[in-house]
Design an enzyme around this catalytic site. Structure first.
Site, PDB file in Angstrom:
ATOM      1  N   SER A  68      36.096  30.510  34.941  1.00  0.00           N
ATOM      2  CA  SER A  68      35.505  30.801  33.621  1.00  0.00           C
ATOM      3  C   SER A  68      35.379  29.480  32.874  1.00  0.00           C
ATOM      4  O   SER A  68      36.182  28.559  33.096  1.00  0.00           O
ATOM      5  CB  SER A  68      36.420  31.740  32.833  1.00  0.00           C
ATOM      6  OG  SER A  68      36.064  31.736  31.455  1.00  0.00           O
ATOM      7  N   TYR A 115      44.777  34.375  29.680  1.00  0.00           N
ATOM      8  CA  TYR A 115      43.567  34.484  30.502  1.00  0.00           C
ATOM      9  C   TYR A 115      43.005  33.100  30.853  1.00  0.00           C
ATOM     10  O   TYR A 115      42.715  32.811  32.015  1.00  0.00           O
ATOM     11  CB  TYR A 115      42.506  35.329  29.788  1.00  0.00           C
ATOM     12  CG  TYR A 115      41.204  35.417  30.560  1.00  0.00           C
ATOM     13  CD1 TYR A 115      41.085  36.270  31.655  1.00  0.00           C
ATOM     14  CD2 TYR A 115      40.106  34.637  30.213  1.00  0.00           C
ATOM     15  CE1 TYR A 115      39.894  36.344  32.382  1.00  0.00           C
ATOM     16  CE2 TYR A 115      38.926  34.707  30.932  1.00  0.00           C
ATOM     17  CZ  TYR A 115      38.821  35.563  32.008  1.00  0.00           C
ATOM     18  OH  TYR A 115      37.653  35.628  32.731  1.00  0.00           O
TER      19      TYR A 115
HETATM   20  N1  NAP Z   1      31.956  38.794  32.262  1.00  0.00           N
HETATM   21  C1  NAP Z   1      32.325  37.630  31.736  1.00  0.00           C
HETATM   22  O1  NAP Z   1      31.997  37.304  30.566  1.00  0.00           O
HETATM   23  C2  NAP Z   1      33.125  36.665  32.568  1.00  0.00           C
HETATM   24  C3  NAP Z   1      33.207  35.332  32.124  1.00  0.00           C
HETATM   25  C4  NAP Z   1      33.954  34.439  32.881  1.00  0.00           C
HETATM   26  C5  NAP Z   1      34.554  34.837  34.054  1.00  0.00           C
HETATM   27  N2  NAP Z   1      34.461  36.146  34.458  1.00  0.00           N
HETATM   28  C6  NAP Z   1      35.149  36.530  35.695  1.00  0.00           C
HETATM   29  O2  NAP Z   1      34.249  37.205  36.541  1.00  0.00           O
HETATM   30  C7  NAP Z   1      34.976  38.005  37.464  1.00  0.00           C
HETATM   31  C8  NAP Z   1      34.307  39.360  37.604  1.00  0.00           C
HETATM   32  O3  NAP Z   1      34.410  40.054  36.378  1.00  0.00           O
HETATM   33  P1  NAP Z   1      33.203  40.861  35.730  1.00  0.00           P
HETATM   34  O4  NAP Z   1      32.829  40.171  34.494  1.00  0.00           O
HETATM   35  O5  NAP Z   1      32.163  41.154  36.741  1.00  0.00           O
HETATM   36  O6  NAP Z   1      33.980  42.180  35.259  1.00  0.00           O
HETATM   37  P2  NAP Z   1      33.979  43.679  35.782  1.00  0.00           P
HETATM   38  O7  NAP Z   1      32.608  44.255  35.734  1.00  0.00           O
HETATM   39  O8  NAP Z   1      35.063  44.333  35.014  1.00  0.00           O
HETATM   40  O9  NAP Z   1      34.377  43.544  37.313  1.00  0.00           O
HETATM   41  C9  NAP Z   1      35.698  43.343  37.740  1.00  0.00           C
HETATM   42  C10 NAP Z   1      35.776  43.745  39.198  1.00  0.00           C
HETATM   43  O10 NAP Z   1      37.106  43.513  39.647  1.00  0.00           O
HETATM   44  C11 NAP Z   1      37.611  44.712  40.214  1.00  0.00           C
HETATM   45  N3  NAP Z   1      39.033  44.831  39.957  1.00  0.00           N
HETATM   46  C12 NAP Z   1      39.665  44.817  38.760  1.00  0.00           C
HETATM   47  N4  NAP Z   1      40.977  45.001  38.925  1.00  0.00           N
HETATM   48  C13 NAP Z   1      41.185  45.134  40.270  1.00  0.00           C
HETATM   49  C14 NAP Z   1      42.330  45.375  41.067  1.00  0.00           C
HETATM   50  N5  NAP Z   1      43.549  45.506  40.526  1.00  0.00           N
HETATM   51  N6  NAP Z   1      42.173  45.450  42.395  1.00  0.00           N
HETATM   52  C15 NAP Z   1      40.949  45.345  42.948  1.00  0.00           C
HETATM   53  N7  NAP Z   1      39.826  45.111  42.258  1.00  0.00           N
HETATM   54  C16 NAP Z   1      39.954  45.021  40.920  1.00  0.00           C
HETATM   55  C17 NAP Z   1      36.839  45.841  39.529  1.00  0.00           C
HETATM   56  O11 NAP Z   1      36.720  46.991  40.367  1.00  0.00           O
HETATM   57  P3  NAP Z   1      37.621  48.317  40.323  1.00  0.00           P
HETATM   58  O12 NAP Z   1      37.827  48.700  38.901  1.00  0.00           O
HETATM   59  O13 NAP Z   1      36.799  49.295  41.118  1.00  0.00           O
HETATM   60  O14 NAP Z   1      38.878  47.948  41.023  1.00  0.00           O
HETATM   61  C18 NAP Z   1      35.469  45.209  39.409  1.00  0.00           C
HETATM   62  O15 NAP Z   1      34.738  45.376  40.597  1.00  0.00           O
HETATM   63  C19 NAP Z   1      36.418  38.049  36.937  1.00  0.00           C
HETATM   64  O16 NAP Z   1      37.223  37.182  37.716  1.00  0.00           O
HETATM   65  C20 NAP Z   1      36.288  37.515  35.517  1.00  0.00           C
HETATM   66  O17 NAP Z   1      37.471  36.910  35.068  1.00  0.00           O
HETATM   67  C21 NAP Z   1      33.745  37.051  33.744  1.00  0.00           C
END
Ligand code: NAP
Length: 257
Positions: free
Chosen positions: A137, A150
């Site tokens: 991030s 975080y």
């Molecule tokens: N969106 C942003 O603004 C942003 C910015 C910077 C970095 N990121 C990073 O991007 C990555 C993806 O996040 P996203 O934004 O796409 O959010 P998201 O839509 O909430 O996706 C998170 C994914 O992780 C899975 N997950 C969560 N907890 C889990 C667990 N205990 N075991 C297995 N799978 C798990 C969820 O699936 P299930 O619920 O089906 O398990 C989902 O597929 C993360 O590492 C986040 O920190 C996001």
């Protein structure tokens, strides 16, 4: 043909990686907790691209669930691309954070990507190729902007990526850290936040397409929203200039009594 394993492929950034990598002809192993959502992604991509898709339901914070994923990374057919994407946010400040929630976040955002990379890397070194994409991030570089742990978890992911790249790039393994800024996914809702209060939110398809351009260019660090790469290069230049001062047996003059 090669195989990519993507964690957190049931929604958001991971689901778009699954679509893009399947469209490139990779077989996939997709991992998350929500089996129904994973199966929907799998059916869509098998039909659209004729690739093989394995679905592994796993709560990666649970050791018994994590083990089969680690085992899959050590077995055949080999995984050529690991996308360490599953992650979560945790709202609130450090002083009032629930220790159990912090522990869970540290497992998911820090321990899990470390163990997954560790499980896959031996085979990659033996084969002389492979790629690891770690989703960090921009908060890794701007921790003051985010209370709680975080940002620190994402700083770890960035540092691990840099350290791994230094160790294994000469062995044919490519490591990429992707640093998204605010991206439209479920992560805010899941953490109890409100994305409508966040300015300049990038659409998730655009984020992943940009990250994959960085991947094709073999960038170590890809920060999709930063307009000029020169800004990142200046930052790295300053870091290495600072590091020249690390190699001194004596403290600097300003620290001598
Ligand atoms: N969106 C942003 O603004 C942003 C910015 C910077 C970095 N990121 C990073 O991007 C990555 C993806 O996040 P996203 O934004 O796409 O959010 P998201 O839509 O909430 O996706 C998170 C994914 O992780 C899975 N997950 C969560 N907890 C889990 C667990 N205990 N075991 C297995 N799978 C798990 C969820 O699936 P299930 O619920 O089906 O398990 C989902 O597929 C993360 O590492 C986040 O920190 C996001």
């Amino acid at each position: 043909m090669s195989t990519a394993l993507i964690t957190g492929a049931s929604s958001g950034i991971g689901a778009v990686y699954a679509r893009r990598l399947a469209a490139r002809g990779h077989d996939l192993v997709i991992v998350a907790r929500a089996t129904d959502r994973l199966n929907t992604v799998a059916e869509e991509l098998r039909a659209a691209h004729g690739v093989s898709i394995e679905v592994i339901t796993a709560d990666l914070t649970d050791t018994a669930s994590l083990d089969p994923v680690l085992e899959r990374l050590r077995s055949d057919p080999p995984v050529d691309i690991l996308v360490n994407n599953a992650g979560a946010g945790l709202l609130g400040d450090f002083a009032t954070a629930n220790p159990d929630e912090m522990y869970k976040l540290l497992r998911l955002n820090v321990l899990v990507p470390t163990l997954l990379a560790s499980a896959v890397i031996g085979g990659m070194v033996e084969r002389g190729h492979g790629s690891i994409i770690n989703i960090a991030s921009v908060l890794a570089l701007l921790p003051e902007y985010s209370p709680g742990i975080y940002a620190a978890t994402k700083s770890y992911v960035l540092t691990l990526s840099q350290s791994l790249a230094a160790e294994v790039s000469s062995k044919g393994i490519y490591v990429q850290a992707v640093l998204p800024a605010a991206t439209r996914t479920e992560i805010y809702d899941r953490a109890g936040g409100d994305i409508s209060q966040v300015p300049n939110v990038m659409e998730v398809d655009e984020l992943v397409d940009a990250a994959l351009i960085g991947f094709d260019r073999k960038e170590l660090v890809t920060i999709p929203p930063v307009p000029e790469v020169a800004a990142w290069e200046a930052f790295e230049h300053a870091r290495f200039a600072l590091a020249q001062g690390f190699s001194n047996a004596e403290p600097a003059a300003r620290y001598r009594g």
